[in-house]
Design a protein around this motif. Structure first.
Motif, short mmCIF file in Angstrom:
data_model
loop_
_atom_site.label_atom_id
_atom_site.label_comp_id
_atom_site.label_asym_id
_atom_site.label_seq_id
_atom_site.Cartn_x
_atom_site.Cartn_y
_atom_site.Cartn_z
N VAL A 244 -2.31 -3.03 4.92
CA VAL A 244 -1.33 -2.33 5.74
C VAL A 244 -1.73 -0.87 5.91
CG1 VAL A 244 1.07 -1.59 5.91
CG2 VAL A 244 0.53 -3.87 5.05
N LEU A 245 -1.79 -0.40 7.17
CA LEU A 245 -2.01 1.01 7.44
C LEU A 245 -0.73 1.80 7.26
CD1 LEU A 245 -4.34 0.86 10.58
CD2 LEU A 245 -4.97 1.50 8.26
N SER A 246 0.34 1.33 7.87
CA SER A 246 1.63 2.02 7.74
C SER A 246 2.75 1.06 8.14
CB SER A 246 1.68 3.27 8.62
OG SER A 246 1.60 2.91 10.00
N ILE A 247 3.95 1.38 7.68
CA ILE A 247 5.16 0.65 8.05
C ILE A 247 6.14 1.66 8.63
CG2 ILE A 247 7.14 -0.64 7.20
CD1 ILE A 247 5.38 -1.96 5.15
N GLU A 248 6.59 1.38 9.84
CA GLU A 248 7.51 2.30 10.53
C GLU A 248 8.89 1.68 10.58
OE1 GLU A 248 8.05 4.55 14.85
OE2 GLU A 248 6.16 3.57 14.32
N LEU A 249 9.88 2.44 10.12
CA LEU A 249 11.27 2.03 10.14
C LEU A 249 11.98 2.77 11.28
CD1 LEU A 249 11.98 2.19 6.31
CD2 LEU A 249 11.28 0.20 7.64
N LEU B 150 14.98 -1.04 0.84
CA LEU B 150 13.66 -1.51 1.30
C LEU B 150 12.66 -0.36 1.33
CD1 LEU B 150 11.84 -3.69 2.52
CD2 LEU B 150 12.78 -3.11 4.77
N MET B 151 13.10 0.81 1.82
CA MET B 151 12.21 1.97 1.88
C MET B 151 11.77 2.40 0.48
SD MET B 151 13.01 5.64 3.60
CE MET B 151 14.36 5.85 2.45
N GLU B 152 12.69 2.42 -0.45
CA GLU B 152 12.36 2.82 -1.82
C GLU B 152 11.39 1.82 -2.47
OE1 GLU B 152 14.68 3.72 -6.06
OE2 GLU B 152 15.81 3.17 -4.24
N PHE B 153 11.60 0.51 -2.23
CA PHE B 153 10.73 -0.51 -2.81
C PHE B 153 9.31 -0.38 -2.26
CE2 PHE B 153 8.79 -4.73 -2.68
CZ PHE B 153 8.91 -5.13 -4.00
N LEU B 154 9.17 -0.20 -0.95
CA LEU B 154 7.84 -0.10 -0.34
C LEU B 154 7.10 1.14 -0.82
CD1 LEU B 154 8.68 -1.21 3.31
CD2 LEU B 154 7.53 -2.56 1.56
N LYS B 155 7.80 2.25 -0.98
CA LYS B 155 7.14 3.46 -1.45
C LYS B 155 6.64 3.31 -2.88
CE LYS B 155 9.16 7.01 1.52
NZ LYS B 155 9.90 8.29 1.59
N LYS B 156 7.38 2.61 -3.70
CA LYS B 156 6.94 2.36 -5.08
C LYS B 156 5.66 1.53 -5.11
CE LYS B 156 11.35 2.71 -7.56
NZ LYS B 156 12.35 1.96 -8.37
N ARG B 157 5.47 0.69 -4.08
CA ARG B 157 4.27 -0.16 -4.02
C ARG B 157 3.09 0.57 -3.38
NH1 ARG B 157 5.55 -3.30 -7.93
NH2 ARG B 157 7.75 -3.82 -7.76
N GLY B 158 3.25 1.84 -3.08
CA GLY B 158 2.15 2.62 -2.52
C GLY B 158 1.93 2.41 -1.04
N VAL B 159 2.93 1.92 -0.33
CA VAL B 159 2.81 1.68 1.11
C VAL B 159 3.25 2.94 1.85
CG1 VAL B 159 3.50 0.22 3.03
CG2 VAL B 159 3.26 -0.76 0.75
N LYS B 160 2.50 3.31 2.87
CA LYS B 160 2.84 4.47 3.68
C LYS B 160 3.99 4.10 4.62
CE LYS B 160 0.88 7.88 6.84
NZ LYS B 160 -0.35 8.29 7.60
#
Length: 582
Positions: A440-445, A478-488
């Protein structure tokens, strides 16, 4: 003509009906082919050659040599079979003709391929070589050694599933299935009846010899085999497809009767979401077979890359996702291929299976027992884990506001569930989308609406997946979980704040009470206060108060509008006075 002891060698020749290239050599005593990829050499003696044909296929020639094995006493044994070699150039054709004619004493007959473009004709089976004849010419040839299994999608169809050598190359296509169709018609012709009777007689003769050999070795032979033969003699009719399947049944090795042996375990009723339907799961040593009413799928253990056991939000079902390295073909009508299989099990159901394994094989797997009892999902997972040696991934640490492991969302018009796992995302069930966080390059919400928000996953290579209609309350978790996994993650806190969640505005309530209500509406720079982070709120409050003291106050919009309107009125009066004077 005297025999010439000449040795010929040809390179880049495809042998045995495969795509592997190698070298083909002939001398006065034998001929052979060496696989360049595997190094395996196959040789045949001069006495084994029965006849030879040389067929032009486009710009190349293919050599078909019909052989019979030679016993120790020099007598011919067994049935005639053929070996096919392809890739000879036009200059090689004359040399091959002379070699087989002068050295081996076998005339090399030149043939031409059928070029009429017809897709109907007749089949001929010589040993293990199947030829499709169009108006007396060869349309194509296929070695039965390349056929993995035969299936009947319908009464009038016969599907040949072909073996795949190694991993499929990305820049090359592979032929994986070939289908024959015969339309409905009346009774068989006399020639077809003779061919049917001859095939059945040869099959019965072969079984008699096998039974005699077993008797001589002291093995007991049941009388049921003779009764089955008598029933076959009394049977009549049969379509062209049934005749072809009977003929191929003797030369195509059935994986169930081959090295796979007897089924280890059978689960009678498994509900598949992809491909849709109910199937019987039959576990063998090298593959698991999903046997349905219409289609049969053989899933080889070496083709399985990962397995995931996921909890569905309804709390009643679990979904088992099986990912494959090489996709399997779906239904003929939809022309689809499945890279992920999804099987659904009930959580409160229990089954009992008896494993047909010897004690030595059973002792190698700690999670297997002679009698397996429990939830069918757990039993299937234990069997696949033992057969493949791969672990099963379960639902991760993510938890929604409803205390479920998945988020309800949709991709375009298809609804499903999105599972944020510890190392990946997976959406089931239609279509199944699996994305690793490393890819994954990035995830946009996106900014949420009154009820929902969207999530766009941008992957390496330019692929994008857009998940829609996710409930607004799930945004923060969801945002907090993804950031903990190192996802931008893009969008994040700003959009979360605008949705009415997260940190408070940078100005305090006391300032709001001191200011006029009208001034709140008139000033343009008020929205700039929302651009700060949560941790810097107090510092920015102090800086803003100092800036307000230093900079001059701006005039409200109402005063500006009043001045503009007065100027316009005075200009209109001046114009009217000038017009009256004129």
């Amino acid at each position: 003509m005297a025999e010439q002891s000449q040795t010929l060698a040809f390179g880049n020749i495809r042998g045995h009906g495969t795509s592997d290239e190698g070298s083909f050599k002939t001398n006065s005593e034998l001929f052979g082919w060496k696989n360049k990829k595997t190094g395996v050499v196959t040789q045949h003696k001069k006495a084994e050659i029965q006849r030879v044909t040389l067929t032009r296929t486009g710009r190349e020639y293919s050599l078909c040599v019909y052989l019979r094995k030679v016993g120790a006493d020099g007598a011919l044994e067994g049935e005639e079979y053929s070996e096919l070699y392809e890739g000879f150039q036009e200059k090689d054709a004359d040399a091959l003709q002379k070699q087989f004619q002068n050295v081996y004493g076998k005339p090399c007959e030149k043939r031409r391929m059928a070029t009429k473009g017809w897709h109907w004709g007749e089949w001929e089976l010589t040993g293990k070589n199947l030829a499709f004849m169009v108006d007396g010419r060869t349309g194509f040839q296929l070695s039965m050694g390349n056929v993995r299994e035969t299936l009947n999608p319908s009464r009038n169809e016969l599907a040949l599933l072909l073996k795949q050598s190694g991993k499929a190359e990305l820049d090359k296509d592979q032929l994986v299935e070939l289908r024959f169709f015969a339309p409905n018609k009346g009774e068989l012709t006399e020639e077809e009846k003779e061919a049917r009777d001859q095939q059945r007689e040869e099959r019965r003769e072969k079984k008699r010899k096998e039974r005699e050999a077993r008797k001589e070795s002291g093995e007991e032979v049941e009388d049921e085999e003779e009764e089955e033969e008598e029933e076959e003699e009394e049977e009549g009719g049969g379509t062209s497809i049934e005749l072809l399947q009977e003929a191929l049944g003797d030369v195509v090795e059935d994986p169930q009767q081959g090295e796979a042996g007897q089924a280890i375990a059978v689960l009678p009723d498994a509900h598949f979401l992809v491909p849709r339907g109910r199937y019987e799961l039959q576990f063998f040593k090298t593959f698991v077979r999903a046997h349905g009413k219409t289609f049969v799928y053989n899933i080889f253990y070496k083709n399985i890359t990962r397995m995931l056991l996921l909890e569905k939000p309804d709390g009643v079902h679990n979904s088992l996702v099986i990912s494959l390295e090489q996709p399997i073909a779906g239904s003929h009508a939809s022309n689809t291929r499945h890279k992920h299989l999804v099987c659904q099990f009930e959580t409160n159901k229990e089954v009992e299976l008896d494993l047909k394994m010897d004690e030595e094989a059973l002792s190698k797997h700690a999670n297997l027992e002679r009698n397996m009892q429990g939830n069918p999902a757990r039993i299937v997972v234990d069997l696949l884990n033992a057969m493949t040696g791969k672990s099963v991934t379960v639902s991760g640490e993510f938890s929604s506001v409803k205390n479920t492991r998945a988020l309800r969302c949709s991709i375009k018009a298809d609804e499903g569930h999105l599972y944020p796992l510890n190392k990946s995302l997976i959406f089931i069930h239609k279509p199944v989308i699996y994305v690793k966080y490393d890819d994954v390059l990035s995830i946009e919400l996106s900014p949420p609406t009154q009820r929902f928000f969207e999530m766009t996953v941008r992957c390496k290579g330019g692929t994008e997946h857009e998940f829609q209609s996710i409930e607004k309350d799930e945004l923060g978790g969801l945002m907090e979980f993804l950031k903990k996994r190192g996802v931008k993650v893009k969008g994040g806190e700003q959009e979360d704040r605008r949705a009415g969640r997260g940190a408070q505005p940078t100005f305090n309530q006391q300032e709001l009470d001191d200011e006029d209500d009208e001034d709140d509406e008139d000033f343009e720079d008020e929205d700039d206060d929302f651009e700060s982070d949560d941790d810097d709120d107090e510092e920015e409050d102090d800086s803003e108060e100092e800036e307000e003291e230093e900079r001059p106050k701006k005039k409200p919009k109402k005063e500006k509008k009043e001045k503009k309107s007065k100027d316009k009125k005075s200009k209109k009066k001046d114009k009217k006075k000038k017009s009256k004077k004129d």
